[in-house]
Each structure stands twice: as C-alpha cells, then as structure tokens.
Scaffold this motif. Structure first.
Motif, PDB file in Angstrom:
ATOM      1  N   UNK A  13      13.445  10.017   7.435  1.00  0.00           N
ATOM      2  CA  UNK A  13      14.032   8.830   7.242  1.00  0.00           C
ATOM      3  C   UNK A  13      15.112   8.554   5.927  1.00  0.00           C
ATOM      4  N   UNK A  14      16.178   7.969   6.289  1.00  0.00           N
ATOM      5  CA  UNK A  14      17.201   8.239   5.212  1.00  0.00           C
ATOM      6  C   UNK A  14      17.535   6.490   4.808  1.00  0.00           C
ATOM      7  N   UNK A  21      10.999  -7.294   2.885  1.00  0.00           N
ATOM      8  CA  UNK A  21      10.022  -6.540   2.387  1.00  0.00           C
ATOM      9  C   UNK A  21      10.245  -5.011   2.885  1.00  0.00           C
ATOM     10  N   UNK A  22      10.785  -4.774   4.133  1.00  0.00           N
ATOM     11  CA  UNK A  22      11.209  -3.357   4.805  1.00  0.00           C
ATOM     12  C   UNK A  22      12.311  -2.694   3.972  1.00  0.00           C
ATOM     13  N   UNK A  23      13.190  -3.502   3.491  1.00  0.00           N
ATOM     14  CA  UNK A  23      14.401  -3.370   2.540  1.00  0.00           C
ATOM     15  C   UNK A  23      13.931  -2.710   1.220  1.00  0.00           C
ATOM     16  N   UNK A  24      12.769  -3.341   1.040  1.00  0.00           N
ATOM     17  CA  UNK A  24      12.176  -2.853  -0.387  1.00  0.00           C
ATOM     18  C   UNK A  24      11.354  -1.427   0.015  1.00  0.00           C
ATOM     19  N   UNK A  43       0.932  -1.229   0.192  1.00  0.00           N
ATOM     20  CA  UNK A  43      -0.152  -0.081  -0.099  1.00  0.00           C
ATOM     21  C   UNK A  43       0.799   1.128   0.039  1.00  0.00           C
ATOM     22  N   UNK A  44       1.905   1.182   0.419  1.00  0.00           N
ATOM     23  CA  UNK A  44       2.795   2.350   0.720  1.00  0.00           C
ATOM     24  C   UNK A  44       3.324   2.679  -0.793  1.00  0.00           C
ATOM     25  N   UNK A  45       3.944   1.559  -1.523  1.00  0.00           N
ATOM     26  CA  UNK A  45       4.329   1.639  -2.592  1.00  0.00           C
ATOM     27  C   UNK A  45       3.358   2.331  -3.664  1.00  0.00           C
ATOM     28  N   UNK A  46       1.910   1.921  -3.414  1.00  0.00           N
ATOM     29  CA  UNK A  46       0.913   2.498  -4.521  1.00  0.00           C
ATOM     30  C   UNK A  46       0.761   3.717  -3.983  1.00  0.00           C
ATOM     31  N   UNK A  88      13.442   2.490  -0.173  1.00  0.00           N
ATOM     32  CA  UNK A  88      13.445   3.091  -1.122  1.00  0.00           C
ATOM     33  C   UNK A  88      12.520   4.289  -1.430  1.00  0.00           C
ATOM     34  N   UNK A  89      11.311   4.053  -1.215  1.00  0.00           N
ATOM     35  CA  UNK A  89      10.031   5.207  -1.557  1.00  0.00           C
ATOM     36  C   UNK A  89      10.145   5.773  -0.043  1.00  0.00           C
ATOM     37  N   UNK A  90      10.619   5.329   0.848  1.00  0.00           N
ATOM     38  CA  UNK A  90      10.434   6.382   2.205  1.00  0.00           C
ATOM     39  C   UNK A  90      11.778   7.258   2.333  1.00  0.00           C
ATOM     40  N   UNK A  91      12.703   7.180   1.629  1.00  0.00           N
ATOM     41  CA  UNK A  91      13.858   7.974   1.660  1.00  0.00           C
ATOM     42  C   UNK A  91      13.347   9.522   1.616  1.00  0.00           C
ATOM     43  N   UNK A  92      13.863  10.206   2.543  1.00  0.00           N
ATOM     44  CA  UNK A  92      13.430  11.704   2.587  1.00  0.00           C
ATOM     45  C   UNK A  92      12.176  12.148   3.207  1.00  0.00           C
ATOM     46  N   UNK A  93      11.467  10.918   3.296  1.00  0.00           N
ATOM     47  CA  UNK A  93      10.011  11.376   4.025  1.00  0.00           C
ATOM     48  C   UNK A  93      10.174  11.547   5.650  1.00  0.00           C
TER      49      UNK A  93
END
Lengths: 430, 307
Positions: free
Chosen positions: A385-386, A110-113, A78-81, A116-121
């Motif tokens: 988050x980095x 799964x957390x590893x993937x 869901x976070x990816x979407x 990437x989308x959370x970087x900077x958030x």
C-alpha cells in the motif's frame, strides 16, 4: 501454520445483512487449511483504553495476517493502536486484509487517516462484487482489490420445493397466481414507491399477480442526493401511493413486516420472482439477492452496483435487469423498463430450472466459494500500500466540508462531476 | 374543520420537512427537547406534527393549515399563554391531545380537534419474548409513581429478554444539574418487580440504531402527558415492529379522519371534548407574573398542576 487474527464485533450489527455477512465470512475463514484463526472482539463501544488493550492482545498473538471482517466500528482506531506497537518495537508489520463493505464511501476521512499508518505495508482490500472493485480501484493508487462475494450459508438458503405449497397457502394464493417478493429495508434508495407504482401499472387488471413486501421502513433518505428523511416520512410517501390505488390492487400488495432469517427460506420457495429496484449508494453487493438465488428464486434487479454480479451466463433466463442511468438530478430507473421486466418475469420465470439456479448461485456465493478464494489469495503476497488516489482525496475533502456544502450536488442542485466519477463504476458502461 | 384537515393532508406541508430547516431554526432546538432526547425526535405525517415550544415565532404557525400538537400540557399552555395577544390573527387549526383541551384558547375551538393513536396487532405482555423498558431518570421522577407503573410488568414471562433504556438526565424544568439517586432507585424497583432476571442496558446509540423491534413489548415509564404528549420514540419503535404499550388498543370510535402512521399504528382525529376551559385563568396569571419562559416558571407550573 499461518495465524490469522479475525477482528470483528462480537455484538451483532444493527444492519441485518451485515450480521449474516460477518458470521458467514468468519465461517469461510474457519475452514482454511493450515491456519489458526484467532478471534478478537472490536466492538462499537470500545473506548481508547480497551482498544490499546486489544491491540496488545493481538500484538502478543503474533498473527501473520490481521483481517478486518466487520463494517463497524471503523478499523482506524484498532489499526492505529496495533501499528504503534509494531513501530515501537521495530517489528515488521503483519499483512492486513480489509473486507470492504458498502459504507466505505461514508467514511473517507477515517480511511484518509489510515493511509499514513498503512504506507509500505502489505494490504489486501477485498470487495464483494466486480463493480465494487471498479469503484474501490479508482480509490487506490496502483494497487488492486480482490473480489470475494459475501458468502451465503447454503444450509440456510437452498432449493426446497416442498416448502412452496405451505407458503402459498399461508399467503392465500393459488398455483396459477404469480408472486413477486421484495425483502429488505423499505428505504427511499430501494425505490419502494416505484415498486408499488410499477406493480400497479403492470398488473392493475391482472388479478393473479401479487406483491409481497417484507421489511420495515426506515429514515435513511438519500443523503448523497440531498434527500434527508425524518422518521415516518418515506413510509408516508410510499403508503400514500399504495392507498391511492384501486382497492382490488391494494389487496394484492401485501406488507408482511420483517421476519427472522429462518423464515425467509419458505418465502423464497413460495415466490415466483424476487424483485429489487435498489439504487442505494451502499449497494456493494445485494445479500438478499444472493440468498434468493441460492434458494433457487429467479430475480429482477436494477443493473446497479453489486447487483450486476448476480447474472449467470449458464442460466441467463434466471435474471432480468433494469437499466439505471445517473441523470441530472437523480439516478434514473424508468418505470416502463420495470413494467417490462415484471411482464417478462410473469411469462418466463416459472420455466426457470430453480434447482440449477440454486446450484449455480451456491457455487459462486456460498461459504465454500469464499473459502476457496481466501485459501488461494491469502497465500500470495499482498500489494504494497502506498496511498489512496487523487479521486479519493477529492472525495474525502468534499465530504469533510459536507456540513457547509453538499459533496455531490452543484449549486443548482444537479448531480456533480465528483459523484459521476465515483459512481459511474456502479452503472453499466455505454 | 374537516375541509381544513383534508386541505392540509393534500398539501402534505410540514414543519419537519427539510426545506423548512432554516426558517424553523431547527439547529437550535428548545432545551426541553434536548433534555428529553430521544422522546422528542422528529417524525412526519401530512398533518404536520410539531412541538409548539419549538416554534421560534408565532408567525410560523401559518406555515401549514394545521398543526398536530406534540407538546404536553405544560409546554402547550406556556406557548399559547406567551403569545396570547397575537392568537386572534392566526388561521391555523390545531389537533391536540384530549388532555390539552382545557388549555386551548377558545378562539381556536371551531378549527381544532383532538388526536388519538391506536395500534393494531399488539402483542400481549405475557406473551412477549422481549420487553423494552424506557424512561428518563431525573429529579423530576416520582418514585412512588414509578413503583405503581412497574406493577404492570409482573406479568412478563419468565424467559423474556428484558432491555432497559434509562438515560440519566437533568430535571427538564430546572436549569441546573443535580446529582440524583433516581436512576439507582428505579433499578432497585425494577429488580424487586422482576427478581432474578438478567437486565440488559442500552445506550441511545444502541437503541436508535436498532432496525427491528419485532416481538418486543415497549413499556415507557414516561407515559403521562405533562411534557410531551406525542413521543417520537414510540413511533420509532412501532415503525420497527414493536408493540407500544402507550398506544391505544382499538381505534377511536368517534374518529372523523384516520391517518396510517405505520403498518400497525394509526392517528385518529376526533372532535374536541367539551370541558371547562382554563385558558383565561392562565392568561390572567401570566399578565400578573409575566415571564419569558412560562414553562420554567414554578408558579405557572403549580397553576397548571392544580386541578
């Protein structure tokens, strides 16, 4: 007015403690001031199309914070979407809150993937106990998690001395008897066999000591320790031990099956001590301990993981801890220490002020307590988050290769360095 | 034979144990187990429950002193017949479902028993707040038989929650997949039997992730012993507090050895019944019609089904 999108499965989890956790966490969110709570169903059966539609719904609602308050399914889908929609429209991401459950360490890839989308958030990881915080902070690079105990509903678990006599009568025990109680999965990692053995060691000759065991057996084994059980295997292991005891002792160990939540309150009133010997890898908290304490029941516990959070400096007599060490091949819980704790309980626990214990526990673990922590923390800026840490990367790689090689065992089947680096967070430092 | 059972019980050595994974080639289960998953899920007790059809080589029978046979009539007979020439050298004893007795090679008579499983504290169907109906929907299902079996469910109470686990699978004894109406027809039959009820469907994941079947009456539409005699799914449900219709209500009166498999259900080891033996007939047929997999041989199947 801030808007918080609470994302969870409307269908109950198969993990009983998580059913209550999600419900109570949601209640804690529900009472936040100047906040509109929007609820979104993210269920285990959601297909990709449904996740995209759900993400659109969430995106259109324009929440300030997206909070994942459930453990399954993993939020990556869901976070990816959701992040894809924000990126597409070049809108800044909302803040994210992840309530981290004990199964975090089962889903490294799964957390590893997700990183990437959370970087900077702005991301706030929320854990349930101080030791879980130590573990998770080792996985985060720079940022820190926040502790907010999973809340207990104080209308379900409270001190109710009037229920005590009826429960003890139903159990067939007298006032002079001492009742230990365990509630939870009868699981290898909960050390049920050790519980039975040590009860016998401590009270073989004491006709007044009883042990009431509530729960069903499972086949979870201890996969991190390379112990995989098939159905019935652990049951046979502990039940064979039980049947090897003298009949007189067998008669004082009572297997009660699983009971609905509402039947646990009288159980905790009727008992004199709660006992939990868990060394579960997922022991981020200890919902059953929290409920027992909120009901005013003194507790014997292993000094492992989240269970360490249940001591009260204001009432130290209410808890008794059993040391745990990470040995060469397994986690060590010494039988002598368990026996010592049981004997301590039988002499001291009946003097504990249960009403005071209940009050202290509810103050720390009740829905109100969670509400206060959330009220305070959600107003503040979240860490940026980095990425996850180097330890996380090693753990993730080890688990990716788990089909070929045990991630936490050496070739000689000893516990390896990686396991110790992660799980030393769950034992008391020397 | 009781000495053999006790020796096996004390050793606790079983084919399902993890350290036997490689030697038992557990990564390559027989197709029958895949086709009928999760009825064939593994479980453990000291008397070594295992599917004969899943043992890759006859020499492995000697891993333990006893095998508690989980197979139904067809795969058991097929396994024995396929290996008939090597049976003399085996030291294993067998505990079988009583219906398998006619197919047990006589050479094992002096070291074999039968098993029965009972469950205490069973919920009555008419009192059960939850009912779980399970069954595999494939071409092998006889809808007339299903209709008869469903009559028992007419006593379900009006407010009971009904759940269905009815996975659609290929015919377990035929290699190809064929479309079948069996699943839909079975649902129609269930609706006719229990009109006006809400039916809740479960996936395999939802069923197997369940941690409690307390106050649940389990009724399996596959309760015959043709393919599987000992269903792992039943143990799974019983271990989590469910009442399993298929388990007997009372302990076997002629039991020589009892083994508690869960808090409510027990395995009883009983003497072999004295019944006419058909093993010789099967071997004769097999010699005339040798087949690498008799369990899929239609002439072998017909012979077994001929009473």
């Amino acid at each position: 007015m801030q808007k918080i999108a609470c994302i969870f499965s409307f269908k109950e989890s198969s993990w009983v403690s998580c059913q209550k956790i999600v419900f109570n966490l949601h209640a804690a969110y529900g009472s936040l001031e100047n906040t509109e709570i929007l609820n979104f169903n993210y269920g285990p059966q959601n297909e990709r199309g449904e996740n995209r539609a759900l993400a659109q719904e969430i995106y259109d609602a324009e929440p300030d914070i997206i909070s994942i308050i459930d453990h399954k399914p993993h939020p990556i889908f869901i976070i990816n979407a959701i992040t894809a929609l924000y990126t597409q429209d070049k809108r800044p991401l909302p803040k994210f809150v992840f309530h981290v459950f004990g199964d975090f360490t089962l889903y490294y890839p799964l957390w590893d993937n997700l990183q990437k989308v959370l970087k900077g958030a702005q991301v706030q990881f929320i854990v349930a106990s101080p030791r879980q915080k130590i573990l998770l902070d080792r996985m985060l690079s720079g940022a820190e998690s926040l502790v907010c105990p999973f809340p207990v509903n104080s209308e379900e678990f409270f001190h109710a001395p009037k229920l005590r006599q009826a429960c003890r009568s139903a159990w067939g025990i007298e006032d002079k008897d001492f009742a230990f109680v365990f509630t939870g999965r009868l699981s290898r990692q909960k050390r049920i066999k050790t519980l039975i053995t040590t009860f016998n060691l401590a009270f073989e000759k004491n006709p007044n000591a009883h042990l009431f065991v509530y729960g069903h057996s499972d086949n979870l084994g201890d996969p991190f320790m390379a112990k995989h059980d098939v159905e019935g295997e652990y049951f046979r292991s502990f039940f064979k031990t039980y049947r090897s005891l003298a009949p007189e002792v067998q008669n004082r160990i009572h297997f009660m099956g699983q009971v609905p939540n509402k039947e646990l309150l009288p159980v905790y009133q009727g008992a004199d001590a709660f006992i939990n010997l868990s060394v579960h890898n997922d022991e981020d908290y200890g919902m059953s301990v929290a409920e027992a304490e909120c009901s005013g029941l003194p507790c014997i516990m292993t000094d492992w993981g989240g269970l360490a959070a249940f001591a009260h400096s204001e009432l130290p007599a209410a808890t008794c801890y059993i040391p745990v060490a990470i040995g060469k091949r397994s986690k060590i819980v010494r039988k002598e220490e368990v026996v010592k704790a049981m004997n301590h309980a039988i002499t001291k626990f009946k003097q504990v002020d249960r009403s005071e214990l209940s009050r202290l526990a509810q103050e720390k673990f009740g829905v109100e307590a969670a509400h206060s922590i959330l009220e305070d923390s959600l107003k503040k800026p979240f860490p940026i988050f980095t990425n996850f840490s180097e330890l996380f990367s090693r753990a993730s790689n080890a688990n990716l290769n788990a089909m070929y090689r045990q991630p936490y065992r050496t070739r000689n089947n000893y516990i390896n360095k990686l396991y110790r680096e992660i799980y030393s967070a769950y034992v008391r430092p020397n | 034979m009781l000495d053999l059972i006790k020796a096996q019980y004390n050793s606790g050595r079983a084919m399902t144990q993890g350290f036997n994974w490689g030697i038992m080639q557990r990564g390559q289960p027989h197709n029958l187990l895949s086709d009928l998953y999760p009825w064939g899920i593994d479980y453990y007790h000291e008397l070594n429950p295992y599917f004969m059809i899943n043992i890759p080589r006859i020499e492995l029978y000697n891993i333990a002193k006893i095998i508690t046979v989980r197979d139904g009539i067809l795969p058991f007979a097929a396994s024995m017949v396929k290996n008939f020439a090597k049976l003399q050298n085996l030291e294993t004893g067998f505990i079988i479902n009583p219906e398998l007795a006619p197919y047990l090679p006589p050479v094992f008579n002096d070291r074999s028993h039968t098993w029965r499983i009972s469950q205490k504290k069973k919920l009555k169907l008419a009192d059960a707040p939850n009912v779980l109906i399970t069954g595999v929907m494939s071409d092998s299902v006889d809808l007339k038989v299903v209709k008869e079996k469903l009559q028992f469910l007419r006593q379900v109470r009006k407010d009971a929650k009904i759940e269905l686990y009815l996975p659609i699978r290929k015919h377990p004894l035929i290699s190809g997949w064929r479309e079948t109406y069996v699943g839909y027809e079975t649902l129609n039959l269930i609706k006719d039997t229990l009109p006006g009820r809400t039916l809740n469907f479960l996936t395999s994941t939802e069923l197997l992730e369940r941690t409690s079947f307390k106050d649940t009456y389990h009724y399996d539409l596959i309760d015959d012993n043709e393919l599987f005699a000992d269903k792992g799914l039943w143990h799974f449900i019983a271990n989590r507090g469910g009442t399993v219709h298929g388990f007997e209500d009372a302990p076997a009166p002629n039991s020589v050895f009892d083994l508690e498999l869960g808090f409510t259900h027990t395995l009883h080891v009983c003497p072999l019944p004295e019944v006419p033996n058909r093993f010789g007939e099967l071997v004769f047929h097999f010699k005339l019609n040798p087949s690498t997999e008799p369990v899929y041989d239609s002439s072998f199947i017909s012979l077994i089904r001929k009473k």
